[in-house]
Design a protein around this motif. Structure first.
Motif, mmCIF file in Angstrom:
data_model
loop_
_atom_site.group_PDB
_atom_site.id
_atom_site.type_symbol
_atom_site.label_atom_id
_atom_site.label_comp_id
_atom_site.label_asym_id
_atom_site.label_seq_id
_atom_site.Cartn_x
_atom_site.Cartn_y
_atom_site.Cartn_z
ATOM 1 N N ALA A 47 0.847 -1.207 0.000
ATOM 2 C CA ALA A 47 0.000 0.000 0.000
ATOM 3 C C ALA A 47 0.878 1.252 0.000
ATOM 4 O O ALA A 47 0.560 2.258 -0.663
ATOM 5 N N THR A 48 2.004 1.200 0.714
ATOM 6 C CA THR A 48 2.914 2.360 0.724
ATOM 7 C C THR A 48 3.520 2.558 -0.664
ATOM 8 O O THR A 48 3.710 3.688 -1.111
ATOM 9 N N VAL A 49 3.845 1.453 -1.309
ATOM 10 C CA VAL A 49 4.389 1.554 -2.670
ATOM 11 C C VAL A 49 3.358 2.202 -3.591
ATOM 12 O O VAL A 49 3.676 3.116 -4.367
ATOM 13 N N ASP A 50 2.092 1.764 -3.471
ATOM 14 C CA ASP A 50 1.032 2.364 -4.299
ATOM 15 C C ASP A 50 0.947 3.873 -4.061
ATOM 16 O O ASP A 50 0.825 4.656 -5.008
ATOM 17 N N ALA A 51 1.006 4.269 -2.786
ATOM 18 C CA ALA A 51 0.889 5.694 -2.457
ATOM 19 C C ALA A 51 2.081 6.473 -3.019
ATOM 20 O O ALA A 51 1.922 7.581 -3.562
ATOM 21 N N ALA A 52 3.275 5.894 -2.904
ATOM 22 C CA ALA A 52 4.477 6.586 -3.398
ATOM 23 C C ALA A 52 4.432 6.730 -4.914
ATOM 24 O O ALA A 52 4.762 7.791 -5.465
ATOM 25 N N VAL A 53 4.008 5.673 -5.606
ATOM 26 C CA VAL A 53 3.949 5.740 -7.074
ATOM 27 C C VAL A 53 2.864 6.739 -7.499
ATOM 28 O O VAL A 53 3.070 7.533 -8.424
ATOM 29 N N THR A 58 1.496 11.912 -10.050
ATOM 30 C CA THR A 58 0.876 13.243 -10.004
ATOM 31 C C THR A 58 1.924 14.342 -10.195
ATOM 32 O O THR A 58 1.676 15.345 -10.870
ATOM 33 N N ALA A 59 3.103 14.148 -9.611
ATOM 34 C CA ALA A 59 4.136 15.194 -9.683
ATOM 35 C C ALA A 59 4.802 15.270 -11.055
ATOM 36 O O ALA A 59 5.478 16.253 -11.374
ATOM 37 N N THR A 174 10.057 11.527 -12.363
ATOM 38 C CA THR A 174 9.886 11.514 -10.915
ATOM 39 C C THR A 174 10.335 10.133 -10.419
ATOM 40 O O THR A 174 10.430 9.189 -11.206
ATOM 41 N N VAL A 175 10.642 10.046 -9.126
ATOM 42 C CA VAL A 175 11.390 8.878 -8.643
ATOM 43 C C VAL A 175 10.778 8.322 -7.362
ATOM 44 O O VAL A 175 10.340 9.078 -6.493
ATOM 45 N N VAL A 176 10.770 6.990 -7.276
ATOM 46 C CA VAL A 176 10.498 6.314 -5.994
ATOM 47 C C VAL A 176 11.733 5.475 -5.681
ATOM 48 O O VAL A 176 12.125 4.616 -6.479
ATOM 49 N N VAL A 177 12.360 5.745 -4.542
ATOM 50 C CA VAL A 177 13.571 5.020 -4.149
ATOM 51 C C VAL A 177 13.198 3.968 -3.118
ATOM 52 O O VAL A 177 12.475 4.263 -2.161
ATOM 53 N N GLY A 201 6.367 14.914 -3.999
ATOM 54 C CA GLY A 201 6.036 13.831 -4.922
ATOM 55 C C GLY A 201 7.074 13.582 -5.992
ATOM 56 O O GLY A 201 7.062 12.524 -6.631
ATOM 57 N N VAL A 202 8.005 14.521 -6.187
ATOM 58 C CA VAL A 202 9.022 14.309 -7.226
ATOM 59 C C VAL A 202 9.984 13.194 -6.786
ATOM 60 O O VAL A 202 10.409 12.368 -7.586
ATOM 61 N N LEU A 203 10.290 13.163 -5.488
ATOM 62 C CA LEU A 203 11.170 12.112 -4.956
ATOM 63 C C LEU A 203 10.492 11.507 -3.726
ATOM 64 O O LEU A 203 10.211 12.220 -2.756
ATOM 65 N N ASN A 204 10.235 10.217 -3.767
ATOM 66 C CA ASN A 204 9.562 9.520 -2.667
ATOM 67 C C ASN A 204 10.464 8.384 -2.210
ATOM 68 O O ASN A 204 11.224 7.831 -3.008
#
Ligand code: NAD
Length: 499
Positions: A47-53, A58-59, A174-177, A201-204
């Motif tokens: 769920a956290t991954v979904d929120a971060a993506v 959006t960003a 935009t990035v999810v690390v 939201g650009v970097l999560n």
């Protein structure tokens, strides 16, 4: 975190859409002093991954529309903030990782340097080529891809993450690390500084197990690219999971680098010192460390004696002690892998020489392994065929250049290699025949590959190239805009045909 407190603990939340997000805390201990807690980090789930993506999706519109020079400014501000906090970040990195403070400082300083290097490529990132003639116009440009997932290993966490994140951001993605499972704290602090210079939201930042959080990110339908640095086994899993929606991939994977000492080399203090430094920096936990040494039979005894003697001068202990040259390995699993390989070598009848001196702490305190030199193994031995990623080095003899090249290439890995000779031209010739992404001559250690040099592996050491301008290219899609007359149809251009 601006002051150096060697006993302080740091607890890091996840970072999604500019907000801190709590989760179950995983504790981080000092691998040199296992009774000492360095801090903890929050972990997430699918769920956290979904929120971060979702936040990164959006960003994307806003960030990709910004000019490359605007994006560069955010990277430069972050580089300044990192420089200002160099001592505190390096100290934290040593305490959570085990590497000596000089190496941790170099990693943090190179992180700032990498951000500036990519900020300096703003013109390159925004280049377009325009071809215009009587037939119309063709614009060739580089477009951002969307959301890039960045999955990070523990061995050089801050620098390796930055080498993947900086080009992705500069390209307008935009990035999810996903933080590494070990040594995530200094990286998490650096990422918080970077995120503060960007829009929410650009970097999560997410964290959690690879099988759960890492796999969810890799398979996520809204992620367009995965940049991964880590083991070959995980690289295969990522390639499989990323196939669900045909993601772009950059894979920087494991290595088992050969170093070839030709008979045209002189066994000097300099040569031996370079190879010792290469093999034992960060307790051998470097993707492109020399991991198997092939020495011409005429030099073998002289080299082995000098190499063992130089290795024996290494002082092993807590990396915060300025006299210490080598710390522990980073974690229990790595300790087991390396000690198993040493035991297997003993069982195979090899000569196993453990050297170096402990100072201040030792095997009862943490994940320590003394620097170890092994001779008497053959090419098929586990220590020669597998990536040890630890402070143990096999030395083998060869008789001809062809034999040395064949032995070097007898591996599923092809990350880097080195050739040692007084005749650099000769070494370059030999280097051309080695199947590896980087072949160094008379050097083979951290620093041999500059951030501007394309880096990556042949064979199962990876796909694609990181570092340099090519990492920016690999963070983009080529886009063509064209309004050309179709020459084959022999019809007039629709716009130009109008009176
Ligand atoms: P690893 O592959 O075990 O883990 C790397 C990351 O992948 C971690 O964040 C982990 O949680 C995550 N992960 C694990 N399983 C996953 C899955 N199924 N899906 C998605 N993510 C998953 O590697 P490591 O032990 O952290 O790092 C050591 C390895 O990395 C060595 O083999 C080393 O050679 C390699 N490495 C390569 C380079 C390079 O540039 N080629 C650089 C550094 C390290």
């Amino acid at each position: 975190m601006t002051s150096v407190d060697q006993a302080a603990t740091v607890t890091i939340p996840l970072l999604i859409d500019g907000h801190d997000v709590d989760g179950p805390i995983t504790e981080v201990r000092n691998p040199a002093r296992l009774t000492q807690t360095v801090g903890g980090y929050a972990t997430g789930d699918r769920a956290t991954v979904d929120a971060a993506v979702a936040a990164a999706v959006t960003a994307f519109a806003g960030w990709s529309a910004r000019s490359a020079h605007d994006r560069a400014a955010a990277l430069t501000v972050t580089a300044d903030a990192i420089d200002a906090d160099l001592t505190a970040l390096s100290t934290l990195l040593t305490r959570e990782h085990g590497k000596i403070l000089a190496d941790a400082s170099a990693e943090i300083a190179n992180t700032a340097r990498t951000l500036r290097y990519y900020a300096g490529l703003a013109d390159y990132a925004s280049r377009e080529s325009i071809t215009e003639d009587h037939r119309g116009r063709i614009v060739e440009r580089r477009a951002a891809m969307g959301v890039v997932a960045v999955i990070v290993p523990w061995n050089y966490p801050v620098l390796l993450a930055t080498l993947m994140i900086a080009p992705a951001l500069m390209a307008g993605n935009t990035v999810v690390v996903k933080l590494p499972d070990n040594s995530p704290l200094a990286l998490a602090l650096v990422l918080r500084r970077l995120a503060a210079a960007l829009e929410p939201g650009v970097l999560n930042v997410v964290a959690g197990s690879g099988q759960d959080v890492g796999a969810a990110l890799t398979a996520h339908p809204r992620v367009r690219k995965v940049s991964f640095t880590g083991s070959t086994a995980t690289g295969r899993a990522i390639m499989r999971d990323a196939s669900v929606n045909l993601k772009n991939l950059s894979l920087e994977l494991g290595g088992n680098d050969p170093a070839i000492v030709l008979d045209s080399a002189t066994v000097t203090e300099q040569l031996v010192g370079e190879l010792v430094r290469g093999a034992f920096t960060s307790s051998g936990q470097v993707c492109y460390a020399p991991k198997r040494l092939y020495v011409h039979r005429d030099l073998f005894d002289e080299f082995t004696e000098a190499f063992t003697a130089a290795t024996d001068t290494l002082i092993v202990g807590d990396g915060l002690d300025p006299a210490v040259r080598m710390g522990p390995v980073n974690n229990a699993q790595q300790h087991r892998t390396v000690t198993d390989l040493i035991e297997a070598s003993r069982r195979d009848g090899a000569r196993v020489t453990e050297v170096g001196q402990y100072r201040g702490c030792g095997p009862d305190d943490g994940y320590f392994i003394r620097p170890t030199v092994v001779t008497g193994l053959d090419q098929q031995s586990p220590l020669v065929q597998q990536e040890q990623f630890g402070p143990v080095v096999p030395i083998l003899a060869f008789d001809t250049e062809d034999e040395a090249i064949a032995l070097a290439n007898d591996s599923e890995y092809g990350l880097a290699a080195s050739v040692w000779s007084d005749d650099a031209d000769r070494a370059f010739q030999v280097g051309r025949r080695i199947q590896a992404g980087s072949v160094f001559v008379n050097i083979h250690r951290v620093g041999a590959s500059d951030p501007s040099m394309p880096f990556g592996g042949f064979k199962q050491s990876g796909i694609g190239r990181g570092h340099g301008e090519i990492a920016l290219d690999e963070s983009t899609e080529i886009q063509i805009l064209a309004d050309r007359i179709d020459m084959h149809a022999n019809t007039p251009h629709p716009k130009k045909a109008q009176p």
